[in-house]
Design a protein around this motif. Structure first.
Motif, PDB file in Angstrom:
ATOM      1  N   VAL A 124      25.079  -0.969 -41.606  1.00 34.02           N
ATOM      2  CA  VAL A 124      25.744   0.182 -40.998  1.00 34.02           C
ATOM      3  C   VAL A 124      24.759   0.999 -40.162  1.00 34.02           C
ATOM      4  CG1 VAL A 124      26.894   2.378 -41.499  1.00 34.02           C
ATOM      5  CG2 VAL A 124      27.501   0.337 -42.784  1.00 34.02           C
ATOM      6  N   VAL A 125      25.237   1.499 -39.015  1.00 37.33           N
ATOM      7  CA  VAL A 125      24.510   2.509 -38.258  1.00 37.33           C
ATOM      8  C   VAL A 125      25.285   3.818 -38.378  1.00 37.33           C
ATOM      9  CG1 VAL A 125      23.623   0.800 -36.638  1.00 37.33           C
ATOM     10  CG2 VAL A 125      25.703   2.057 -36.069  1.00 37.33           C
ATOM     11  N   THR A 126      24.622   4.928 -38.129  1.00 35.21           N
ATOM     12  CA  THR A 126      25.265   6.227 -38.261  1.00 35.21           C
ATOM     13  C   THR A 126      25.383   6.900 -36.898  1.00 35.21           C
ATOM     14  OG1 THR A 126      23.220   7.474 -38.589  1.00 35.21           O
ATOM     15  CG2 THR A 126      24.247   6.483 -40.554  1.00 35.21           C
ATOM     16  N   ALA A 127      26.301   7.849 -36.818  1.00 39.50           N
ATOM     17  CA  ALA A 127      26.455   8.628 -35.594  1.00 39.50           C
ATOM     18  C   ALA A 127      25.186   9.429 -35.308  1.00 39.50           C
ATOM     19  CB  ALA A 127      27.668   9.551 -35.710  1.00 39.50           C
ATOM     20  N   ALA A 128      24.506   9.872 -36.358  1.00 35.94           N
ATOM     21  CA  ALA A 128      23.261  10.621 -36.166  1.00 35.94           C
ATOM     22  C   ALA A 128      22.192   9.758 -35.504  1.00 35.94           C
ATOM     23  CB  ALA A 128      22.753  11.143 -37.510  1.00 35.94           C
ATOM     24  N   GLN A 129      22.130   8.486 -35.892  1.00 31.13           N
ATOM     25  CA  GLN A 129      21.186   7.568 -35.248  1.00 31.13           C
ATOM     26  C   GLN A 129      21.521   7.395 -33.772  1.00 31.13           C
ATOM     27  OE1 GLN A 129      21.801   4.372 -38.351  1.00 31.13           O
ATOM     28  NE2 GLN A 129      19.632   4.019 -37.946  1.00 31.13           N
ATOM     29  N   VAL A 130      22.804   7.242 -33.483  1.00 31.69           N
ATOM     30  CA  VAL A 130      23.229   7.093 -32.091  1.00 31.69           C
ATOM     31  C   VAL A 130      22.875   8.346 -31.303  1.00 31.69           C
ATOM     32  CG1 VAL A 130      25.217   6.801 -30.558  1.00 31.69           C
ATOM     33  CG2 VAL A 130      25.062   5.462 -32.670  1.00 31.69           C
ATOM     34  N   ALA A 131      23.126   9.511 -31.881  1.00 32.51           N
ATOM     35  CA  ALA A 131      22.817  10.775 -31.207  1.00 32.51           C
ATOM     36  C   ALA A 131      21.336  10.870 -30.871  1.00 32.51           C
ATOM     37  CB  ALA A 131      23.246  11.949 -32.079  1.00 32.51           C
ATOM     38  N   ALA A 132      20.492  10.418 -31.798  1.00 36.89           N
ATOM     39  CA  ALA A 132      19.045  10.479 -31.584  1.00 36.89           C
ATOM     40  C   ALA A 132      18.592   9.550 -30.462  1.00 36.89           C
ATOM     41  CB  ALA A 132      18.315  10.133 -32.880  1.00 36.89           C
ATOM     42  N   ALA A 133      19.378   8.513 -30.181  1.00 33.10           N
ATOM     43  CA  ALA A 133      19.012   7.535 -29.152  1.00 33.10           C
ATOM     44  C   ALA A 133      19.482   7.927 -27.759  1.00 33.10           C
ATOM     45  CB  ALA A 133      19.577   6.162 -29.520  1.00 33.10           C
ATOM     46  N   LEU A 134      20.355   8.922 -27.657  1.00 35.51           N
ATOM     47  CA  LEU A 134      20.903   9.316 -26.360  1.00 35.51           C
ATOM     48  C   LEU A 134      19.845   9.951 -25.477  1.00 35.51           C
ATOM     49  CD1 LEU A 134      24.345  10.822 -27.460  1.00 35.51           C
ATOM     50  CD2 LEU A 134      23.887   8.514 -26.598  1.00 35.51           C
TER      51      LEU A 134
END
Length: 378
Positions: A124-134
């Motif tokens: 699983v990946v998290t929305a927080a991880q995605v946010a950090a990659a933006l």
């Protein structure tokens, strides 16, 4: 035969799918390419299925449903069509090569990409991880809804809400979830939805979909005859003609309409409960067999009916061959076109056996499969 490879394609189809495909072959012609009765009937059928798809995924306007040849075709159109030189794309390590390879190819066009690392245990990946990659240059976020390796479900609603708040287009690969999980593009914040017709939607091979939200306009990857605006040499800007050059797979589209009818009649919730029960039965049985290693969450409540595992001491390809030859059980072995997902969950480079169940599998088939695996393990 016990068929446990629905993640690759649904082999068993509703009878209506075969009937509707045969009817289309006999009674229709090329939609949009003539004013005679068979061409007009083909056009009406194609539009009716477009409306079915629109309602099924809550697309909105039927014209925003684009027919493609498969999910790979749809994903390439979405990824390459939304990419911009100097832009940045965020995706995950749990993606299929149909996402990873277009991203790699875009590097030559000056497009950078960041891969968010999936959890080693569940994937699983998290929305927080995605946010950090933006980044300020991020022009697209791409995420699978369900991993084709482990069946892991990603938090697409949370990621969709994040992307909508930031004004970044969100592409979901629904190859393993369409026809299994509820998908509402508007409610889930999905701007582009790609999926095949031949898996959970129970249609013939050679069918796929790219559903577009109202605020996205990818560049087309091909140009040609659309049956419309033939006086112009430029590609029409009209939807869906902008993306549907060449003759459509009318037989496959007819079968897709029949598959959707079956799913609506049986109900996605009913199918999900059936497949979840089979998944629970299979996972419980695997845990009772010595020498079995399961990859991913291993929890039917957190995944679809896709289970990857290995028998310690036996190559997965050999195991798949013996299951087929000695027991008539069909599974897929290897890396499943998703090498980074296997790296994430610890099954690289050998890959794994993958059992994927569908709406027509039974408890008896799962018991027979467990018995065969127990024998192989011994």
């Amino acid at each position: 035969m016990i068929y446990l490879d629905t993640a690759a394609t649904s082999r068993q189809k509703p009878e209506l799918v075969y009937q509707r495909a045969a009817q289309a072959m006999r009674e229709t012609a090329n939609p949009g390419r003539g004013g005679h009765a068979p061409a007009l009937e083909a056009g009406r059928m194609v539009y009716a299925v477009r409306e079915q798809v629109s309602a099924f995924f809550r697309v909105g306007e039927a014209e925003r449903v684009v027919f493609t040849s498969n999910a790979t075709d749809a994903l390439n159109l979405a990824i390459q069509g939304m990419a911009r030189p100097g832009g940045h794309i965020v995706s995950t390590t749990m993606e299929h090569n149909s996402v990873l390879r277009p991203l790699r190819a875009l590097e030559a066009r000056g497009v950078r990409h960041t891969l968010v690392q999936g959890d080693p245990g569940s994937g699983v990946v998290t929305a927080a991880q995605v946010a950090a990659a933006l980044e300020p240059e991020t022009c697209l976020v791409v995420c699978t809804h369900v991993s084709n390796v482990t069946g892991t479900q990603m938090p697409v609603e949370e990621i969709g809400a994040l992307c909508r708040a930031r004004g970044i287009p969100f592409l979901v690969d629904a190859s393993q979830s369409a026809g299994v999980c509820e998908l509402d593009m508007e409610a889930m914040g999905i701007d582009l939805l790609a999926c095949p017709g031949h898996k959970g939607l129970l249609a013939l091979p050679g069918t796929g979909l790219l559903c577009l939200g109202p605020n996205v306009r990818p560049e087309p990857l091909k140009q040609g005859g659309t049956g419309s605006f033939s006086e112009y040499l430029e590609q029409p800007d009209l939807l869906p003609d902008r993306y549907e050059s060449g003759t459509l797979n009318t037989v496959g589209i007819a079968s897709l309409g029949a598959g959707l009818e079956y799913l609506e009649e049986r109900g996605l919730e009913s199918i999900r409960r059936h497949e979840q029960a089979l998944c629970e039965q299979f996972l419980s049985g695997l845990r009772a067999i010595p020498g079995i290693e399961i990859y991913g969450a291993g929890d039917a409540r957190r995944q679809t009916a896709v289970v990857s595992f290995n028998l310690r001491g036996m190559d997965c390809a050999q195991a798949a061959f013996r299951l087929d030859r000695e027991y008539g059980i069909c599974m897929r072995a290897g890396l499943h076109c998703a090498p980074l997902a296997h790296r994430t969950v610890g099954s690289f480079p050998q890959g794994s056996l993958r059992a994927s169940m569908g709406p027509f599998n039974t408890e008896e088939e799962i018991e027979q499969t467990l018995s065969a695996l127990s024998t192989l393990s011994r």
